[in-house]
Design a protein around this motif. Structure first.
Motif, PDB file in Angstrom:
ATOM      1  N   MET A   1      60.674  39.364  66.976  1.00 60.53           N
ATOM      2  CA  MET A   1      61.423  39.589  65.943  1.00 60.53           C
ATOM      3  C   MET A   1      60.563  39.769  64.436  1.00 60.53           C
ATOM      4  SD  MET A   1      64.623  39.557  64.926  1.00 60.53           S
ATOM      5  CE  MET A   1      65.565  39.485  63.300  1.00 60.53           C
ATOM      6  N   PRO A   2      60.774  41.105  64.027  1.00 56.58           N
ATOM      7  CA  PRO A   2      59.667  41.374  62.899  1.00 56.58           C
ATOM      8  C   PRO A   2      60.425  40.360  61.481  1.00 56.58           C
ATOM      9  CG  PRO A   2      61.423  43.002  62.956  1.00 56.58           C
ATOM     10  CD  PRO A   2      61.694  42.024  64.161  1.00 56.58           C
ATOM     11  N   SER A   3      59.346  40.125  60.697  1.00 54.79           N
ATOM     12  CA  SER A   3      59.571  39.426  59.432  1.00 54.79           C
ATOM     13  C   SER A   3      59.978  40.356  58.369  1.00 54.79           C
ATOM     14  CB  SER A   3      58.001  38.682  58.959  1.00 54.79           C
ATOM     15  OG  SER A   3      58.312  38.053  57.798  1.00 54.79           O
ATOM     16  N   PHE A   4      61.008  40.088  57.750  1.00 57.06           N
ATOM     17  CA  PHE A   4      61.578  40.857  56.559  1.00 57.06           C
ATOM     18  C   PHE A   4      60.815  40.564  55.308  1.00 57.06           C
ATOM     19  CE2 PHE A   4      65.612  40.143  59.408  1.00 57.06           C
ATOM     20  CZ  PHE A   4      65.509  41.267  59.788  1.00 57.06           C
ATOM     21  N   TYR A   5      60.013  39.563  55.429  1.00 58.64           N
ATOM     22  CA  TYR A   5      58.981  39.300  54.236  1.00 58.64           C
ATOM     23  C   TYR A   5      57.395  39.916  54.443  1.00 58.64           C
ATOM     24  CZ  TYR A   5      62.954  37.150  51.778  1.00 58.64           C
ATOM     25  OH  TYR A   5      64.193  37.181  51.239  1.00 58.64           O
ATOM     26  N   LYS A   6      57.066  40.838  53.716  1.00 58.67           N
ATOM     27  CA  LYS A   6      55.822  41.326  53.876  1.00 58.67           C
ATOM     28  C   LYS A   6      54.954  40.809  52.598  1.00 58.67           C
ATOM     29  CE  LYS A   6      56.809  43.859  57.540  1.00 58.67           C
ATOM     30  NZ  LYS A   6      56.998  43.106  58.510  1.00 58.67           N
ATOM     31  N   SER A   7      53.546  40.615  52.705  1.00 64.14           N
ATOM     32  CA  SER A   7      52.776  40.264  51.613  1.00 64.14           C
ATOM     33  C   SER A   7      51.460  41.087  51.590  1.00 64.14           C
ATOM     34  CB  SER A   7      52.603  38.664  51.684  1.00 64.14           C
ATOM     35  OG  SER A   7      51.657  38.520  52.880  1.00 64.14           O
ATOM     36  N   TYR A   8      50.838  41.270  50.518  1.00 62.52           N
ATOM     37  CA  TYR A   8      49.487  41.842  50.263  1.00 62.52           C
ATOM     38  C   TYR A   8      48.805  41.232  49.133  1.00 62.52           C
ATOM     39  CZ  TYR A   8      51.663  44.454  46.359  1.00 62.52           C
ATOM     40  OH  TYR A   8      52.038  44.770  45.072  1.00 62.52           O
ATOM     41  N   GLU A   9      47.450  41.396  49.188  1.00 66.60           N
ATOM     42  CA  GLU A   9      46.573  40.872  48.350  1.00 66.60           C
ATOM     43  C   GLU A   9      46.284  42.212  47.190  1.00 66.60           C
ATOM     44  OE1 GLU A   9      43.299  39.073  50.250  1.00 66.60           O
ATOM     45  OE2 GLU A   9      44.539  37.837  51.151  1.00 66.60           O
ATOM     46  N   PRO A  10      46.730  42.234  45.971  1.00 68.37           N
ATOM     47  CA  PRO A  10      46.459  43.179  45.025  1.00 68.37           C
ATOM     48  C   PRO A  10      44.947  43.064  44.644  1.00 68.37           C
ATOM     49  CG  PRO A  10      47.736  41.608  43.814  1.00 68.37           C
ATOM     50  CD  PRO A  10      47.691  41.159  45.355  1.00 68.37           C
ATOM     51  N   TYR A  11      44.786  44.235  44.079  1.00 67.03           N
ATOM     52  CA  TYR A  11      43.364  44.285  43.309  1.00 67.03           C
ATOM     53  C   TYR A  11      43.242  43.388  42.035  1.00 67.03           C
ATOM     54  CZ  TYR A  11      39.196  45.748  40.468  1.00 67.03           C
ATOM     55  OH  TYR A  11      38.030  45.787  39.782  1.00 67.03           O
ATOM     56  N   ILE A  12      42.265  42.620  41.931  1.00 64.19           N
ATOM     57  CA  ILE A  12      42.407  41.738  40.750  1.00 64.19           C
ATOM     58  C   ILE A  12      40.959  42.293  39.904  1.00 64.19           C
ATOM     59  CG2 ILE A  12      41.937  39.444  39.982  1.00 64.19           C
ATOM     60  CD1 ILE A  12      43.155  38.482  42.563  1.00 64.19           C
ATOM     61  N   SER A  13      41.143  42.809  38.649  1.00 60.78           N
ATOM     62  CA  SER A  13      40.546  43.135  37.792  1.00 60.78           C
ATOM     63  C   SER A  13      39.693  41.900  37.188  1.00 60.78           C
ATOM     64  CB  SER A  13      40.809  44.065  36.589  1.00 60.78           C
ATOM     65  OG  SER A  13      39.905  44.353  35.799  1.00 60.78           O
ATOM     66  N   PRO A  14      38.240  42.088  37.020  1.00 66.91           N
ATOM     67  CA  PRO A  14      37.514  40.863  36.274  1.00 66.91           C
ATOM     68  C   PRO A  14      37.848  40.880  34.598  1.00 66.91           C
ATOM     69  CG  PRO A  14      35.985  42.684  36.806  1.00 66.91           C
ATOM     70  CD  PRO A  14      37.378  42.990  37.508  1.00 66.91           C
ATOM     71  N   PHE A  15      38.756  42.072  34.227  1.00 67.62           N
ATOM     72  CA  PHE A  15      39.093  42.211  32.786  1.00 67.62           C
ATOM     73  C   PHE A  15      40.451  41.926  32.567  1.00 67.62           C
ATOM     74  CE2 PHE A  15      35.148  45.160  33.720  1.00 67.62           C
ATOM     75  CZ  PHE A  15      34.558  44.422  32.705  1.00 67.62           C
ATOM     76  N   ASP A  16      40.994  41.473  33.607  1.00 62.96           N
ATOM     77  CA  ASP A  16      42.519  41.107  33.498  1.00 62.96           C
ATOM     78  C   ASP A  16      42.701  40.110  32.456  1.00 62.96           C
ATOM     79  OD1 ASP A  16      45.378  41.356  33.854  1.00 62.96           O
ATOM     80  OD2 ASP A  16      45.097  40.570  36.210  1.00 62.96           O
ATOM     81  N   PRO A  17      43.694  40.320  31.599  1.00 59.08           N
ATOM     82  CA  PRO A  17      43.766  39.359  30.518  1.00 59.08           C
ATOM     83  C   PRO A  17      44.828  38.159  30.849  1.00 59.08           C
ATOM     84  CG  PRO A  17      44.977  41.081  30.095  1.00 59.08           C
ATOM     85  CD  PRO A  17      44.372  41.556  31.199  1.00 59.08           C
ATOM     86  N   CYS A  18      45.448  37.972  31.989  1.00 60.11           N
ATOM     87  CA  CYS A  18      46.501  37.217  32.544  1.00 60.11           C
ATOM     88  C   CYS A  18      45.781  36.520  33.849  1.00 60.11           C
ATOM     89  CB  CYS A  18      47.855  37.625  32.678  1.00 60.11           C
ATOM     90  SG  CYS A  18      48.476  38.420  31.142  1.00 60.11           S
ATOM     91  N   PRO A  19      46.151  35.340  34.240  1.00 62.53           N
ATOM     92  CA  PRO A  19      45.831  34.749  35.378  1.00 62.53           C
ATOM     93  C   PRO A  19      46.719  35.572  36.437  1.00 62.53           C
ATOM     94  CG  PRO A  19      47.133  33.269  34.005  1.00 62.53           C
ATOM     95  CD  PRO A  19      47.122  34.232  33.196  1.00 62.53           C
ATOM     96  N   PRO A  20      45.995  36.313  37.164  1.00 64.20           N
ATOM     97  CA  PRO A  20      46.616  37.113  38.387  1.00 64.20           C
ATOM     98  C   PRO A  20      47.301  36.233  39.482  1.00 64.20           C
ATOM     99  CG  PRO A  20      44.275  37.062  38.863  1.00 64.20           C
ATOM    100  CD  PRO A  20      44.557  36.013  37.495  1.00 64.20           C
TER     101      PRO A  20
END
Length: 72
Positions: A1-20
């Motif tokens: 049975m496949p999972s209906f929820y998928k996840s991924y790890e986005p690119y995190i910039s070193p200059f991101d002003p907010c906690p990613p």
């Protein structure tokens, strides 16, 4: 049975002003996993089908936020 929820790890910039967010999650609808519609699928009664948005029970997928699921 496949999972209906998928996840991924986005690119995190070193200059991101907010906690990613380290991992992002998204929902996929059940109809993606049907190659064709099999005969004799179980059906909802007409009024319940109008409330749920689909006639066929296997195609019903209520949306829950990943944060909402964590609280349950």
């Amino acid at each position: 049975m496949p999972s209906f929820y998928k996840s991924y790890e986005p690119y995190i910039s070193p200059f991101d002003p907010c906690p990613p967010l380290q991992v992002k999650t998204y929902s996929t609808p059940p109809n993606l996993y049907f190659e064709f519609q099999p005969p004799n699928l179980p059906q909802f009664p007409p009024l319940e089908a109008l409330r749920k948005g689909t006639l066929w029970q296997p195609l019903y997928d209520p949306y829950y936020s990943p944060y909402e699921r964590a609280r349950e």
